[in-house]
Each structure stands twice: as structure tokens, then as C-alpha cells.
Enzyme design. Structure first.
Site, PDB file in Angstrom:
ATOM      1  N   ARG A  37       0.857  -1.189   0.000  1.00 46.35           N
ATOM      2  CA  ARG A  37       0.000   0.000   0.000  1.00 46.35           C
ATOM      3  C   ARG A  37       0.888   1.231   0.000  1.00 46.35           C
ATOM      4  NH1 ARG A  37       2.425   1.921   3.728  1.00 46.35           N
ATOM      5  NH2 ARG A  37       0.909   3.604   3.718  1.00 46.35           N
ATOM      6  N   GLY A  38       0.247   2.403  -0.103  1.00 42.52           N
ATOM      7  CA  GLY A  38       1.012   3.640  -0.265  1.00 42.52           C
ATOM      8  C   GLY A  38       1.130   3.909  -1.762  1.00 42.52           C
ATOM      9  N   ALA A  39       0.804   5.145  -2.171  1.00 44.10           N
ATOM     10  CA  ALA A  39       0.636   5.437  -3.601  1.00 44.10           C
ATOM     11  C   ALA A  39       1.820   5.003  -4.489  1.00 44.10           C
ATOM     12  CB  ALA A  39       0.314   6.916  -3.770  1.00 44.10           C
ATOM     13  N   ARG A  97      -7.745  -0.427  -6.493  1.00 43.20           N
ATOM     14  CA  ARG A  97      -7.945   0.689  -5.547  1.00 43.20           C
ATOM     15  C   ARG A  97      -8.089   1.977  -6.365  1.00 43.20           C
ATOM     16  NH1 ARG A  97      -4.270   1.074  -0.428  1.00 43.20           N
ATOM     17  NH2 ARG A  97      -6.171   2.104   0.330  1.00 43.20           N
ATOM     18  N   GLN A 144      -1.768   2.557   9.994  1.00 41.58           N
ATOM     19  CA  GLN A 144      -0.495   2.657   9.265  1.00 41.58           C
ATOM     20  C   GLN A 144       0.578   3.362  10.091  1.00 41.58           C
ATOM     21  OE1 GLN A 144      -3.484   3.238   7.907  1.00 41.58           O
ATOM     22  NE2 GLN A 144      -3.538   2.765   5.741  1.00 41.58           N
ATOM     23  N   ASP A 203      -1.970  10.850  -2.166  1.00 41.72           N
ATOM     24  CA  ASP A 203      -2.441   9.801  -3.077  1.00 41.72           C
ATOM     25  C   ASP A 203      -2.840  10.353  -4.433  1.00 41.72           C
ATOM     26  OD1 ASP A 203      -2.984   8.644  -0.193  1.00 41.72           O
ATOM     27  OD2 ASP A 203      -2.733   6.997  -1.626  1.00 41.72           O
ATOM     28  N   ASN A 237      -5.224  12.414   0.643  1.00 38.96           N
ATOM     29  CA  ASN A 237      -4.295  11.570   1.411  1.00 38.96           C
ATOM     30  C   ASN A 237      -5.141  10.810   2.438  1.00 38.96           C
ATOM     31  OD1 ASN A 237      -1.567  10.677   1.987  1.00 38.96           O
ATOM     32  ND2 ASN A 237      -1.700  11.813   3.889  1.00 38.96           N
ATOM     33  N   LYS A 238      -4.482   9.991   3.212  1.00 40.45           N
ATOM     34  CA  LYS A 238      -5.159   9.133   4.188  1.00 40.45           C
ATOM     35  C   LYS A 238      -6.188   9.895   5.022  1.00 40.45           C
ATOM     36  CE  LYS A 238      -4.948   5.683   4.547  1.00 40.45           C
ATOM     37  NZ  LYS A 238      -5.961   4.857   3.841  1.00 40.45           N
TER      38      LYS A 238
HETATM   39  O1  MRU Z   1      -4.476   3.241   2.267  1.00 41.37           O
HETATM   40  P1  MRU Z   1      -3.007   3.439   2.113  1.00 41.37           P
HETATM   41  O2  MRU Z   1      -2.208   2.885   3.245  1.00 41.37           O
HETATM   42  O3  MRU Z   1      -2.514   2.964   0.770  1.00 41.37           O
HETATM   43  O4  MRU Z   1      -2.833   5.004   2.150  1.00 41.37           O
HETATM   44  C1  MRU Z   1      -1.546   5.541   2.082  1.00 41.37           C
HETATM   45  C2  MRU Z   1      -1.490   7.018   2.198  1.00 41.37           C
HETATM   46  O5  MRU Z   1      -2.485   7.696   2.328  1.00 41.37           O
HETATM   47  C3  MRU Z   1      -0.137   7.645   2.047  1.00 41.37           C
HETATM   48  O6  MRU Z   1      -0.018   8.772   2.835  1.00 41.37           O
HETATM   49  C4  MRU Z   1       0.075   8.037   0.575  1.00 41.37           C
HETATM   50  O7  MRU Z   1      -0.213   6.950  -0.270  1.00 41.37           O
HETATM   51  C5  MRU Z   1       1.452   8.506   0.313  1.00 41.37           C
HETATM   52  S1  MRU Z   1       2.621   7.217   0.399  1.00 41.37           S
HETATM   53  C6  MRU Z   1       4.143   7.821   0.016  1.00 41.37           C
END
Ligand code: MRU
Length: 346
Positions: free
Chosen positions: A46-48, A89, A196, A237, A247-248
Site C-alpha cells: 500500500r502507499g501510492a 484501488r 499505518q 495519493d 491523502n489518508k
Molecule cells: O491506504 P493506504 O495505506 O494505501 O494510504 C496511504 C497514504 O495515504 C499515504 O499517505 C500516501 O499513499 C502517500 S505514500 C508515500
């Protein structure tokens, strides 16, 4: 860093399983694109930016699985591979950016035989991973100057090595400031519902010996008010043309509180997270996830049976709250619409 988020090894995709951290450091191997798609959907990765790397590698794996006598059949099946990965996603634009990049490379090598196209796709996926690491280091270099000597830096979610090919975006800035000897401390929001911050950010910062204090999300405002936070850096994201940033979930609340307390709030992200086709953040699709993430904590039910639940995984922070967007090409400030356009036009 002492772990590898994702890599292509012996024609398999290997990922650290983020659903099992911090209790166990387990690496999963995938030799089929559907497995990679499920890993993205299930947040094993996970994470963009990491999702982007996984998507590219998934397409390369899918290309190897295709049985085709003609180019027409190969490209039709490749489109299907891309569609399956693209449905995992919806919010992180890096997923679609990586798929489009892989499609483009495949098309521009259409003159080659199918075996060679597969090889080209594999090389491209590995390049996406290698480039991401370089980009994160550049984001770190560009962002480190905004963090002052001795600063307490708050971050939300995990925008670290685990969310990228390594080093991180927001945590890349933090790592670079730490490596420059700035004597900084990090406050990590735990980031309910998926945790996270508690599970991943705390784990990777501790592994690197960067001082980190874990707080629950509802404590952030209080620490800001008491003057214990000097600066905030988060990842992204998807960033719309006007600078509005998805973002999250919870990032928006942090940004509003930062603004109220006059604390600079920065976003750190690669250019692959920009989506200038969207006019404002209102157009960003927001993923809604399983209600069990809210009713349960690590498998333990904490809410009554049958309660109605909402679980948006992301929110959008208006650009006016953002002190700067830190990218691999530099920091963008002020008129985001003009400056972001100029950045991609360069
Ligand atoms: O749902 P996730 O864990 O994929 O969400 C991740 C985030 O919101 C991060 O802050 C974002 O992807 C940036 S990662 C460098």
C-alpha cells in the site's frame, strides 16, 4: 534501510506483507498478476508510489502469463491484465499512471516479437521501481531544508519506505533531515482505522533509529496547541490541478488544526501523484473500504453487531492549507494551479 518493500526476483514479485507488520516480517512471492492485484486490494502492499511499482510489476507478470499466437491476441489480453489491476484501488493515481506507462511502452514496442515485448515490460517495471527510489531521495533532499534544527515533525499515515520503493516521501524528507544531523523528533499519528502510523511508520523509524513518539489521532490537535509540534509533513495519493490533495483519512483534520495553530503543513509527493486532468479535489474518487476495519481493531470487535458504519479511506485537504508541495523537482508554493502546471511542463 534494512527491508525491501517490493522487488522483481527470479521472475517473481516479492513484497513484504504489510498486513503482518510489525509482529512479523514476512515476504510474499507472486508469480501471477491476479495475485499482485489481490495484494494491492488487500493492502499487503500500500502507499501510492508502492502501489504504482506493484502495478507495473503486475503488468509485467501478466504479460508473461499470456498465451498468444498473434500480436492482436497478446495486446487484447494485456488490456485485460491492465483492467484487472486497475480495478483494485481507486484513489492513488500512481496505480493508473504506472498502468498507462506500461501500456505505452508495450505499444511503442509493438514491432518486436511477443517474447521481446515481455522482456521490455519486465525491464520497464524494474525501472519504475529503481526510479521511485531515486525520486524519493530527491524529495528528501529538496524537503530537508524546511525542517529546522531540533524540530518536532508530525506525520500522518505511512508515507515511508514501506509506501514507496524505499526511503519514502514524507518520511524521505524526515530521513534526509535526520541524516543531515538536525536532531529532529517525529510524532506519528496512529492513523485509525488501518493503523499505518502505529504499525508501519513507528516500525520503520525505530528500525532506522529516528526518534519517534506514537500518538492516537485525536491527540494531534492538543500537541499542536501546546506548541509541541513545529512542522507537519504528509504524503499524497492524488493531487488535483489546483493543489487540493487526497491523502489518508484524517489528513484534512490535521491540516485544519495546523492552520489554526500556525504550524506549516507540507505535502511530499512525486510528480506521478499529480493528476492535473482533475480541476479540483472535488473530482478525486475516494475509496470506501470494508466496515470491519472500523468495527474491529486487529481482529477484535469493538462495536455492536450490526452498527451502521462509514469508512472512507481518504480525504481531501484544500490547497489553501498547504504550505508547500515537495516534489523531486523542487518545492511548489503559492499559486498551485500555475506552479504545478509549470512543473510538469518542464
Ligand atoms: O491506504 P493506504 O495505506 O494505501 O494510504 C496511504 C497514504 O495515504 C499515504 O499517505 C500516501 O499513499 C502517500 S505514500 C508515500
Amino acid at each position: 534501510m534494512s527491508f525491501r518493500t517490493i522487488e522483481w526476483r527470479d521472475n517473481k514479485v516479492v513484497m513484504i506483507d504489510q498486513t503482518r507488520l510489525p509482529a512479523e516480517e514476512v515476504y510474499n512471492e507472486y508469480d501471477d498478476f491476479k495475485g499482485v492485484a489481490e495484494a494491492i486490494r488487500g493492502m499487503i502492499i500500500r502507499g501510492a508510489p508502492a502501489i504504482g511499482v506493484a502495478a507495473a510489476m503486475g503488468v509485467a507478470l501478466g504479460a508473461r502469463e499470456i498465451i498468444a499466437d498473434t500480436h492482436e491476441s497478446f495486446f487484447k489480453q494485456l488490456d485485460n491484465v491492465c483492467d484487472v489491476i486497475g480495478r483494485t484501488r481507486p484513489t492513488a493515481v500512481n496505480l493508473f499512471w504506472a498502468i498507462e506507462r506500461m501500456k505505452r511502452v508495450a505499444q511503442s514496442n509493438r514491432h518486436l516479437d511477443i517474447k521481446s515485448i515481455r522482456e521490455v515490460l519486465k525491464a520497464e517495471a524494474i525501472r519504475v521501481e529503481e526510479e521511485d527510489l531515486e525520486i524519493c531521495r530527491a524529495i528528501g533532499r529538496n524537503g530537508a531544508p524546511v525542517i529546522k534544527e531540533g524540530a518536532a515533525v508530525l506525520t500522518h499515515c505511512n508515507a515511508g519506505g514501506l509506501a514507496t520503493a524505499g526511503y519514502g516521501t514524507a518520511l524521505g524528507v524526515i530521513r534526509a533531515a535526520h541524516e543531515a544531523g538536525k536532531n529532529i523528533r517525529v510524532f506519528a499519528d496512529e492513523t485509525r482505522p488501518w493503523l499505518q502510523g502505529a504499525r508501519l511508520t513507528a516500525w520503520e523509524l525505530m528500525k532506522d533509529g529516528i526518534p519517534v513518539t506514537l500518538i492516537s489521532d485525536n491527540m494531534a490537535g492538543w500537541f499542536m496547541k501546546k506548541g509541541e509540534i513545529d512542522c507537519i509533513v504528509v504524503g499524497a495519493d492524488r493531487i488535483a490541478a489546483n493543489g487540493d490533495t487526497a491523502n489518508k483519512i484524517g489528513t484534512y483534520s490535521v491540516a485544519v488544526l495546523a492552520n489554526e495553530n500556525r504550524i506549516p503543513f507540507y505535502v511530499a509527493a512525486p510528480i506521478s501523484t499529480l493528476d492535473l486532468s482533475l480541476d479540483t479535489g472535488d473530482d478525486i474518487p475516494i475509496e470506501e473500504r470494508n466496515s470491519q476495519e472500523v468495527t474491529h481493531v486487529q481482529g477484535v470487535q469493538v462495536a455492536p453487531d450490526g452498527v451502521r458504519v462509514r469508512n472512507p479511506a481518504f480525504d481531501v485537504t484544500p490547497a489553501r492549507y498547504i504550505a508547500g508541495i515537495i516534489t523531486e523537482k523542487g518545492i511548489v508554493r503559492g499559486d498551485y494551479r500555475r506552479e504545478l502546471q509549470a512543473l510538469v511542463g518542464e
